[in-house]
Design a protein around this motif. Structure first.
Motif, PDB file in Angstrom:
ATOM      1  N   THR A 182       0.714  -1.232   0.143  1.00 15.97           N
ATOM      2  CA  THR A 182      -0.169   0.054  -0.106  1.00 15.97           C
ATOM      3  C   THR A 182       0.746   1.225   0.037  1.00 15.97           C
ATOM      4  O   THR A 182       0.268   2.383  -0.115  1.00 15.97           O
ATOM      5  N   LYS A 183       2.147   1.131   0.237  1.00 16.68           N
ATOM      6  CA  LYS A 183       3.043   2.403   0.287  1.00 16.68           C
ATOM      7  C   LYS A 183       3.798   2.599  -0.849  1.00 16.68           C
ATOM      8  O   LYS A 183       4.274   1.461  -1.516  1.00 16.68           O
ATOM      9  N   VAL A 184       4.344   3.583  -0.902  1.00 17.35           N
ATOM     10  CA  VAL A 184       5.363   4.161  -2.020  1.00 17.35           C
ATOM     11  C   VAL A 184       6.803   4.515  -1.585  1.00 17.35           C
ATOM     12  O   VAL A 184       6.511   5.583  -0.695  1.00 17.35           O
ATOM     13  N   GLN A 185       7.691   4.136  -2.089  1.00 18.90           N
ATOM     14  CA  GLN A 185       8.909   4.688  -1.666  1.00 18.90           C
ATOM     15  C   GLN A 185       9.193   6.195  -2.145  1.00 18.90           C
ATOM     16  O   GLN A 185       9.218   6.206  -3.429  1.00 18.90           O
ATOM     17  N   VAL A 186       9.191   7.117  -1.562  1.00 18.77           N
ATOM     18  CA  VAL A 186       9.580   8.488  -2.037  1.00 18.77           C
ATOM     19  C   VAL A 186      10.965   8.878  -1.171  1.00 18.77           C
ATOM     20  O   VAL A 186      11.518   8.053  -0.759  1.00 18.77           O
ATOM     21  N   ALA A 187      11.372  10.150  -1.334  1.00 18.23           N
ATOM     22  CA  ALA A 187      12.783  10.431  -0.828  1.00 18.23           C
ATOM     23  C   ALA A 187      12.592  10.221   0.992  1.00 18.23           C
ATOM     24  O   ALA A 187      11.829  10.968   1.646  1.00 18.23           O
ATOM     25  N   PHE A 188      13.378   9.184   1.255  1.00 16.86           N
ATOM     26  CA  PHE A 188      13.818   9.046   2.737  1.00 16.86           C
ATOM     27  C   PHE A 188      12.421   8.380   3.483  1.00 16.86           C
ATOM     28  O   PHE A 188      12.712   8.395   4.529  1.00 16.86           O
ATOM     29  N   ARG A 189      11.449   8.244   2.707  1.00 16.63           N
ATOM     30  CA  ARG A 189      10.262   7.429   3.559  1.00 16.63           C
ATOM     31  C   ARG A 189       9.476   6.903   2.630  1.00 16.63           C
ATOM     32  O   ARG A 189       9.547   7.113   1.309  1.00 16.63           O
ATOM     33  N   LYS A 190       8.527   6.073   3.293  1.00 17.20           N
ATOM     34  CA  LYS A 190       7.458   5.579   2.395  1.00 17.20           C
ATOM     35  C   LYS A 190       5.842   6.201   2.829  1.00 17.20           C
ATOM     36  O   LYS A 190       5.777   6.604   3.869  1.00 17.20           O
ATOM     37  N   LEU A 191       5.073   6.468   1.704  1.00 17.92           N
ATOM     38  CA  LEU A 191       3.853   7.102   2.106  1.00 17.92           C
ATOM     39  C   LEU A 191       2.798   6.160   1.409  1.00 17.92           C
ATOM     40  O   LEU A 191       2.876   5.442   0.335  1.00 17.92           O
ATOM     41  N   ASP A 192       1.555   6.403   1.933  1.00 18.53           N
ATOM     42  CA  ASP A 192       0.641   5.759   1.249  1.00 18.53           C
ATOM     43  C   ASP A 192       0.289   6.340  -0.111  1.00 18.53           C
ATOM     44  O   ASP A 192       0.457   7.730  -0.302  1.00 18.53           O
ATOM     45  N   LYS A 193      -0.094   5.727  -1.148  1.00 18.27           N
ATOM     46  CA  LYS A 193      -0.293   6.072  -2.133  1.00 18.27           C
ATOM     47  C   LYS A 193      -1.189   7.348  -2.298  1.00 18.27           C
ATOM     48  O   LYS A 193      -0.740   8.319  -3.116  1.00 18.27           O
ATOM     49  N   LYS A 194      -2.299   7.123  -1.854  1.00 17.14           N
ATOM     50  CA  LYS A 194      -3.230   8.379  -1.533  1.00 17.14           C
ATOM     51  C   LYS A 194      -2.639   9.519  -0.989  1.00 17.14           C
ATOM     52  O   LYS A 194      -3.233  10.709  -1.375  1.00 17.14           O
ATOM     53  N   ASP A 195      -1.575   9.643  -0.391  1.00 15.38           N
ATOM     54  CA  ASP A 195      -0.849  10.736   0.184  1.00 15.38           C
ATOM     55  C   ASP A 195       0.349  11.337  -0.500  1.00 15.38           C
ATOM     56  O   ASP A 195       0.873  12.188   0.012  1.00 15.38           O
ATOM     57  N   VAL A 196       0.522  10.852  -1.712  1.00 16.27           N
ATOM     58  CA  VAL A 196       1.773  11.095  -2.718  1.00 16.27           C
ATOM     59  C   VAL A 196       1.292  12.348  -3.231  1.00 16.27           C
ATOM     60  O   VAL A 196       0.433  12.358  -3.983  1.00 16.27           O
ATOM     61  N   LEU A 197       1.941  13.392  -3.098  1.00 16.95           N
ATOM     62  CA  LEU A 197       1.703  14.850  -3.647  1.00 16.95           C
ATOM     63  C   LEU A 197       1.969  15.208  -5.110  1.00 16.95           C
ATOM     64  O   LEU A 197       2.382  16.343  -5.537  1.00 16.95           O
ATOM     65  N   GLY A 198       1.821  14.057  -6.109  1.00 16.86           N
ATOM     66  CA  GLY A 198       2.201  14.422  -7.379  1.00 16.86           C
ATOM     67  C   GLY A 198       3.898  14.589  -7.665  1.00 16.86           C
ATOM     68  O   GLY A 198       4.826  14.737  -6.802  1.00 16.86           O
ATOM     69  N   GLY A 199       3.993  14.392  -9.052  1.00 15.36           N
ATOM     70  CA  GLY A 199       5.584  14.569  -9.308  1.00 15.36           C
ATOM     71  C   GLY A 199       6.284  13.356  -9.184  1.00 15.36           C
ATOM     72  O   GLY A 199       7.411  13.164  -9.288  1.00 15.36           O
ATOM     73  N   VAL A 200       5.392  12.071  -8.931  1.00 12.77           N
ATOM     74  CA  VAL A 200       6.015  10.853  -8.589  1.00 12.77           C
ATOM     75  C   VAL A 200       5.352   9.996  -9.563  1.00 12.77           C
ATOM     76  O   VAL A 200       3.975   9.916  -9.474  1.00 12.77           O
ATOM     77  N   SER A 201       6.159   8.727  -9.939  1.00 14.91           N
ATOM     78  CA  SER A 201       5.430   7.589 -10.601  1.00 14.91           C
ATOM     79  C   SER A 201       6.205   6.324  -9.960  1.00 14.91           C
ATOM     80  O   SER A 201       7.323   6.506  -9.494  1.00 14.91           O
ATOM     81  N   SER A 202       5.329   5.462  -9.811  1.00 14.87           N
ATOM     82  CA  SER A 202       5.635   4.290  -9.012  1.00 14.87           C
ATOM     83  C   SER A 202       5.494   3.035  -9.829  1.00 14.87           C
ATOM     84  O   SER A 202       4.152   2.863 -10.460  1.00 14.87           O
ATOM     85  N   VAL A 203       6.226   1.795  -9.959  1.00 13.77           N
ATOM     86  CA  VAL A 203       6.176   0.725 -10.715  1.00 13.77           C
ATOM     87  C   VAL A 203       6.406  -0.372  -9.871  1.00 13.77           C
ATOM     88  O   VAL A 203       7.701  -0.454  -9.313  1.00 13.77           O
ATOM     89  N   ASN A 204       5.719  -1.342  -9.571  1.00 15.15           N
ATOM     90  CA  ASN A 204       5.927  -2.402  -8.747  1.00 15.15           C
ATOM     91  C   ASN A 204       6.490  -3.585  -9.682  1.00 15.15           C
ATOM     92  O   ASN A 204       5.894  -4.040 -10.357  1.00 15.15           O
ATOM     93  N   ILE A 205       7.837  -3.569  -9.833  1.00 13.67           N
ATOM     94  CA  ILE A 205       8.547  -4.501 -10.426  1.00 13.67           C
ATOM     95  C   ILE A 205       8.509  -6.034 -10.143  1.00 13.67           C
ATOM     96  O   ILE A 205       8.308  -6.706 -10.908  1.00 13.67           O
ATOM     97  N   ALA A 206       8.246  -6.197  -8.933  1.00 16.83           N
ATOM     98  CA  ALA A 206       8.153  -7.681  -8.560  1.00 16.83           C
ATOM     99  C   ALA A 206       6.707  -8.204  -9.148  1.00 16.83           C
ATOM    100  O   ALA A 206       6.571  -9.194  -9.622  1.00 16.83           O
ATOM    101  N   ASP A 207       5.515  -7.242  -9.079  1.00 17.99           N
ATOM    102  CA  ASP A 207       4.249  -7.719  -9.782  1.00 17.99           C
ATOM    103  C   ASP A 207       4.656  -8.034 -11.100  1.00 17.99           C
ATOM    104  O   ASP A 207       4.028  -8.700 -11.717  1.00 17.99           O
TER     105      ASP A 207
END
Length: 950
Positions: free
Chosen positions: A39-64
């Motif tokens: 449920t979380k996305v790695q951003v700068a120095f922390r992980k955030l819930d996807k719904k709380d990431v404030l734009g300018g970020v794209s994430s890809v789950n490579i394992a899936d």
């Protein structure tokens, strides 16, 4: 020896972790608790819930993604999944790659090791990483163990790289015929007789009349194999968790003769990631990765030689059976020289005493060896006992990378035979020898390279919620890294102190302030620090009362950010890696560049100046605003996100010749009195968009995805020369612009030449390219060059589709690029220029068949042939431009996964798959886009694999 001991120690620790985990039998695992990565996305120095990431970020789950699409490179077709990424990020240059928070190469971590890739696109998203992050950041997060029973996954693949296209060069007879024509065009008599051309065409004696095709099956295969195997082991409990990855691959080569048949590439890697909860409040992690790469190859640039060696020059092999018995000289060579397969001497000529074919047979071989060791450790402390929500984290990384070449070099002799027909049969009566067969037997060590990276960061974080609606976060970060690289006197360094303050009200209204104080030793004292602030805002409209009637809207949010980011990435120049550019610089010329001297003698030097001082040199800046939207609709069947960005780079440093008189940089003596200064400005604007739609039709689960990026660029201010015409200026044009002449076809005859503007590029003849006189001064020269287009395609679209039916899964990826141009025969093209710009003694490609002649002047597609330089024809013009618009079927995979009612069955979860990569290109200029000249050809990749879980 030092690195071997370290590696053994780390691997021993990794091996002990499963034992430690199994020993903690008093701790029970709760399988209902999902891991954070779900449920979380790695951003700068922390992980955030996807719904709380404030734009300018794209994430890809490579394992899936790897579960439905196997790949061999960590960034394979990432632009099809990550909006804003198109090989670069938002039109910028080199981005920063961080693997588990440490600057590392993306190619040194395999997809099987990766959990997630996050693209930090905006200044607000990347500012905490400091100056080196000014062009975006790629965060690669490797897999980690989860509490539970030990899981073992084994994957094996067998694949084939199939060549897309080889260059097509003319055979001997056709080349000789057209070379004669080129000489006649230049007023020179023919070099080859009709009899010689006939004998080369007939092929009755290919050793006397060679027709060498270096791309034929005699020398190259149509494909080569690749095999790999990976084992992943993970598990643990709440006290200790571990993840281990062991991998090996071997890849072959296209060479099909001599020692080249043994060319191959091998890689072995081991990764161990360990997490340990020391006590309830303190946890630690230790990660280690070791990879060993070995590339065995011959001491020859075969493909470089294949692009230049003309087919009629000589026969690569001379059969000893065709040497006269009475030719004692040649017989001596046979008895004392090196024979190929016991039957041939190596061929050559006075102009080709060494050649790539002979080098593959007899020039020796070697190994390009590289080793990478990566170590990361850190401590996490929960300080809630001091203040609720307070925590401390620190990470330290140390990497060593080395490479060198270990080779046996051999000298070899080549022979130029003299043929006769004395007895009615063609025999060799004498051979001229060039060079000698010799080998020292010693291994040579060359091309040494070394890189050491050390990185450390520490951060104090706070996160809490008040009254169940006020969510507050804060963070202070100290971050830095340093790299030492062979040949660089100065270490590459980055250091910054960052802070983040975040607030959201019921996940509806967001405000986030992030800033960073950066430091750079490349600037003068007093200007070495700068503060970079960013502000982000967001509003979740779907939580508002007025949106309740829109029941098809599940989530809808608007975001915006603005910021200024200082950077020293673009501070480069001089001969000091961009250091000391604020100081005056003097140097001594060599003994052969003495402009004046104070004394007589042979040893004299001249001191010249390279630049003047500028104590006011400052950081270039990235000034940016973004606006975004994201949400989900129709019971979350449709998800979308998009960002508009406007990013301006200001104060890029340059020696601004337009601001100083010409005598500040005279051609003689070669000196420069101009300082480096902040002057050039660039603008990048555009948007990215991501869409995904999921639906079940009948028994088939469908998922469609799209990722796109469009950007435009503009040079706002540029230190450029003073041109004679307005249309020549690059200011106001896109970056990566192409300037050149506009062609008007070919000169038809001498009257056409006489009635046209005079060429300033030398004498022209009928069949040469005719250009437009833009300034109508009666002369064609560089003043007539105009803007022709841009080399970088502004639009990149990626499409992916998944269809699942029972145990079957079909996955496909397509990529579209549009709007870019390339130039045949120039640095704008990856193709060897002599394939298109054929002049002088070049090898003739199939392109010259469309040459201009008096008979074909209405249909010709290529200028007249010449043995001269062809300066009028072979220069940047729209005659050589071609569109790089293309659609690629990048990936297709068909998988079948076995499901068994018995969960303990070894077949349960077994996956069998067949896939292909780079399968098809649809493009007007596909033949050019698929062509490599002077390097190994492009390939399609077909693969069969199996994956099992135990």
């Amino acid at each position: 020896m030092k690195y071997t001991k370290i590696s053994k120690t780390i691997l021993s620790l990794v091996a002990l972790v499963p034992c430690l985990a199994q020993a903690q039998t008093d701790v029970q695992y709760n399988p209902s608790v999902a891991p954070d990565s779900a449920t979380k996305v790695q951003v700068a120095f922390r992980k955030l819930d996807k719904k709380d990431v404030l734009g300018g970020v794209s994430s890809v789950n490579i394992a899936d993604l790897m579960n439905k699409s196997y790949s061999t490179y960590s960034l394979d077709h990432l632009e099809a999944f990550a909006p804003g990424f198109h090989g670069n990020i938002w039109g910028n240059g080199a981005y920063l790659v961080l693997v588990d928070g440490i600057p590392r190469d993306a190619g040194n971590v395999l997809p099987t090791e990766i959990q997630e890739i996050t693209v930090l696109k905006s200044a607000a998203a990347s500012i905490l990483y400091g100056s080196r992050a000014a062009k975006g950041v790629l965060l690669i997060t490797t897999k980690r163990g989860q509490a539970g029973n030990q899981q073992v996954q084994i994957r094996a693949n067998a694949g084939l790289h199939s060549v897309k296209r080889f260059p097509n060069y003319l055979g001997s007879a056709e080349y000789m015929t057209l070379y004669n024509e080129a000489r006649q065009n230049d007023g020179i008599s023919a070099l080859y007789t009709n009899e010689q051309i006939y004998n080369h065409a007939a092929g009755t004696n290919p050793y006397r009349y060679p027709n060498v095709d270096m791309y034929s099956e005699e020398y190259l295969k149509s494909g080569y194999s690749r095999y790999d195997a990976t084992m992943e082991v993970s598990g643990g409990n709440e006290r200790a968790r571990y993840y281990t990855n062991l991998g090996f691959y071997r890849q072959g080569s296209l060479l099909n003769f001599g020692e080249g048949q043994n060319n191959n590439t091998q890689r072995f890697n081991v990764r161990g990631n360990v997490d340990v909860d020391i006590i309830k409040q303190i946890s630690s992690f230790i990660d280690a990765s070791v990879s060993f790469n070995n590339q065995s190859n011959v001491n020859a640039d075969y493909f470089g030689g294949a692009a230049t060696l003309r087919p009629n020059r000589f026969s690569p092999l001379i059969p000893i059976s065709m040497i006269e018995e009475n030719d004692w000289t040649s017989q001596t060579y046979v008895n004392s020289g090196q024979l190929i397969d016991g039957k041939y001497l190596l061929g050559g000529s006075s102009l080709d005493q060494t050649n790539p074919i002979a080098a593959v047979y007899a020039g020796g071989s070697g190994n390009n060896i590289s080793r990478q060791f990566q170590f990361t450790t850190g401590v996490n402390a929960d300080l809630s006992g001091v203040l609720k929500g307070l925590s401390f984290h620190t990470t330290f990384g140390l990497d060593y990378s080395t490479s060198y070449r270990l080779a046996f070099s051999r000298q070899y002799a080549t022979y130029n035979p003299v043929w006769n027909n004395y007895s009615g049969a063609e025999l060799v009566s004498f051979s001229q020898k060039f060079g000698n067969d010799a080998s020292t037997g010693n291994q040579d060590v060359s091309e040494p390279w070394f890189r050491q990276t050390s990185a450390i960061n520490a951060r104090l974080a706070y996160e809490n919620q008040f009254l169940s609606k006020h969510n507050v976060s804060a963070m202070i970060v100290a971050n830095g890294f340093q790299q030492s690289i062979t040949g660089d006197y100065h270490r590459l360094s980055s250091a910054n102190l960052g802070m983040n303050l975040g607030y959201n009200f019921r996940q509806t209204y967001y405000a986030d302030f992030t800033g960073s104080v950066i430091h750079s030793a490349k600037l003068p004292e007093g200007n070495r620090r700068a503060f970079s602030p960013t502000l982000s805002l967001a509003w979740r409209l779907s939580n508002e009362g007025f949106m309740k009637s829109a029941r098809f809207v599940n989530d809808l949010r608007l975001t915006a950010s603005a910021g200024v980011m200082h950077t020293d990435i673009d501070i480069s120049g001089g001969n000091s890696q961009g250091f000391y550019l604020y100081e005056s610089s003097f140097r001594q010329t060599g003994n052969n560049l003495v402009y004046y001297t104070w004394r007589d003698g042979n040893t004299n030097y001249t001191a010249v100046q390279d630049r003047d001082a500028n104590p006011n040199l400052k950081f270039p800046k990235r000034e940016e605003i973004t606006f975004g939207i994201d949400g989900t609709l129709f019971n979350r069947a449709l998800a979308f996100n998009g960002t508009y960005f406007s990013s301006k780079m200001t104060g890029l440093i340059v020696q601004n010749a337009s601001a100083y008189p010409s005598y500040f940089a005279p051609p003689f003596p070669a000196t420069n009195f101009m300082p480096w200064e902040n002057y050039n400005d660039e603008l990048r604007t555009g948007f990215d968009l991501g869409l995904s739609y999921s639906r079940k039709l009948g028994q088939v689960d469908w998922r469609l995805g799209m990722s796109g990026t469009y950007f435009d660029t503009e040079i706002l201010q540029l230190a450029e020369p003073i041109y004679n015409n307005i249309y020549q200026y690059r200011t106001g044009r896109p970056l990566n612009n192409i300037f050149g002449l506009q062609n008007l076809g070919f000169y038809k005859d001498q009257d056409d030449i006489n009635n046209s503007p005079r060429s300033g590029f030398g004498e022209v003849k009928p069949g040469d390219i005719k250009y437009k006189d833009q300034n109508q001064d009666g002369v064609i020269n560089v003043d007539d060059e105009v803007y022709l287009g841009r080399s970088t395609p502004p639009l990149t679209l990626g499409f992916n589709i998944t269809a699942k039916y029972k145990g079957f899964s079909l996955f496909a990826v397509g990529l579209l690029r549009n709007g870019g141009l390339a130039l045949k025969g120039s640095n704008f093209s990856s193709i060897n220029p002599n394939y298109f710009w054929v002049n002088g003694e070049d090898k003739y490609s199939e392109i010259v068949r469309g040459r201009w002649t008096p008979e074909t002047r209405e249909t010709a597609t290529y200028p007249r042939l010449t043995t001269q330089a062809g300066s009028n024809n072979f220069r940047t013009s729209d005659f050589w431009l071609y569109s790089t618009n293309r659609f690629d079927l990048a990936r297709v995979q068909l998988s079948y996964t076995v499901t068994s009612p018995n969960d303990r069955s070894i077949l349960n979860g077994l996956q069998i798959y067949a896939n292909g990569m780079n399968l098809l290109s649809v493009a007007k200029n596909r033949e050019i886009l698929e062509l490599n000249v002077g390097t190994a050809p492009q390939t399609r990749f077909f693969n069969f694999g199996v994956k099992g879980n135990f």
